[in-house]
Design an enzyme around this catalytic site. Sequence first.
Site, PDB file in Angstrom:
ATOM      1  CD  GLU A 155      39.475  35.976  50.185  1.00  0.00           C
ATOM      2  OE1 GLU A 155      39.541  36.088  48.953  1.00  0.00           O
ATOM      3  OE2 GLU A 155      38.549  35.380  50.760  1.00  0.00           O
ATOM      4  CD  GLU A 260      34.462  35.794  55.067  1.00  0.00           C
ATOM      5  OE1 GLU A 260      34.341  34.870  54.243  1.00  0.00           O
ATOM      6  OE2 GLU A 260      34.974  36.880  54.798  1.00  0.00           O
TER       7      GLU A 260
HETATM    8  C1  XIL Z   1      30.976  35.060  49.121  1.00  0.00           C
HETATM    9  C2  XIL Z   1      29.466  35.281  49.221  1.00  0.00           C
HETATM   10  O1  XIL Z   1      28.972  34.551  50.322  1.00  0.00           O
HETATM   11  C3  XIL Z   1      28.791  34.859  47.945  1.00  0.00           C
HETATM   12  O2  XIL Z   1      27.418  35.222  47.965  1.00  0.00           O
HETATM   13  C4  XIL Z   1      29.466  35.491  46.721  1.00  0.00           C
HETATM   14  O3  XIL Z   1      28.909  34.985  45.545  1.00  0.00           O
HETATM   15  C5  XIL Z   1      30.949  35.224  46.735  1.00  0.00           C
HETATM   16  O4  XIL Z   1      31.504  35.662  47.969  1.00  0.00           O
HETATM   17  N1  XIL Z   1      35.498  34.970  51.497  1.00  0.00           N
HETATM   18  C6  XIL Z   1      34.966  36.230  51.635  1.00  0.00           C
HETATM   19  C7  XIL Z   1      33.533  36.455  51.346  1.00  0.00           C
HETATM   20  O5  XIL Z   1      35.656  37.142  52.128  1.00  0.00           O
HETATM   21  O6  XIL Z   1      33.292  37.749  50.862  1.00  0.00           O
HETATM   22  C8  XIL Z   1      32.992  35.435  50.370  1.00  0.00           C
HETATM   23  O7  XIL Z   1      31.591  35.624  50.254  1.00  0.00           O
HETATM   24  C9  XIL Z   1      33.313  34.042  50.845  1.00  0.00           C
HETATM   25  C10 XIL Z   1      34.809  33.828  50.944  1.00  0.00           C
END
Ligand code: XIL
Length: 366
Positions: A155, A260
Amino acid sequence: MISKRNAKAVSAALLMMGTFAAFSQEIPSLKNTFKNDFGIGTALNNGQIEERDPKMTEMIVRQFNRATPENVMKSALIHPKWDTYDFVVPDKLIEFGKKHNIKINGHTLIWHSQLPSFIRGIHSKDSIQTFFTNHIQTVAGRYKDNIFSWDVVNEALNEDGTLRKTVFLDYLGEGYLAEAFRLTQQAAPNVELYYNDYNNEQPAKRAGCISLIKKIQASGARIDGVGIQGHWHVGKVPLKDIEESILQYAALGLKVMFTELDIEVLPRNFQGADVNQRVASNPDLNPYTAGLPDNVQQQLAADYEALFKLFLKHKDKVTRVTFWGVNDGNSWLNGWPVRGRTNYPLLFDRENQPKPAFYKVIALKK
Ligand code: XIL
């Protein structure tokens, strides 16, 4: 003669066996279904990594051949103090992968969110540089022989494709991006290295992502793939932008991954997946506590079907599809961006039973 009570016990036992048979034999396996196409992954939380629920473990092992830690390798957790690392659960994840034949994608080395709190007290370029170098060398170095890949940077871009203002950009300048890849490559020469982001299938952010990748390549550092997180919304999956992105990223010589994946069914008034963005809770934002209406369930199924059709069309370029959670009950979207909601973004319901979307996806291979 079987007494009434015994008959009840026998039928209960038969029912249990039936459920077990249905679970272990009849439900198809995603990883097997797509074994000649791409890897199928999931995010894993602490309980899943520690195998607290044997049924959950069985389900994970049956469905998935790739995994990404949902939180435990983020810097706040793995590097809580300047000189202290916590490798207990990350090491268990590595063991889980070895034991169950699941390749682990490390997530993530350099990210502006979920940073250790001590970072806020650092105000010099030298100290940020030292943290940056030590963190990568220590974490990537520890797992150099038993992790498959790293999301080296997560990101780093704004929605308009410019570089996000982070502590790393502020103190180290834009060279931090190539430097992160160079250091990881040095610490873990045999591990695949990726750049990962959300909305990087959108044209402006995608253009920024391509220029970021080209700069890393021009620096001589290695980058093997790009991850499109894939946090999308029901009825609004941007298929054209996704296809264009697969083609453009692959043209740079990179593997393309969906890292994701989830499709949110609840309302919200912004796009993206910035974990720092929050919305106050309100019953209007949580309409499906009693179950998902059939029309939304069918739309979700159609969206997943269309997405997997596209992934299959480009299976020579797409190497992995990872869901952000095993089942709806585990999804981070129950707690973000609004706390305490009942969301339904994945292929399995809260009892680990396949949803209509699962069968649509599986049917693409029949
Ligand atoms: C999220 C997790 O799923 C949560 O448990 C945590 O509280 C916050 O992060 N993008 C990403 C992930 O790269 O690491 C994030 O994961 C979701 C958005």
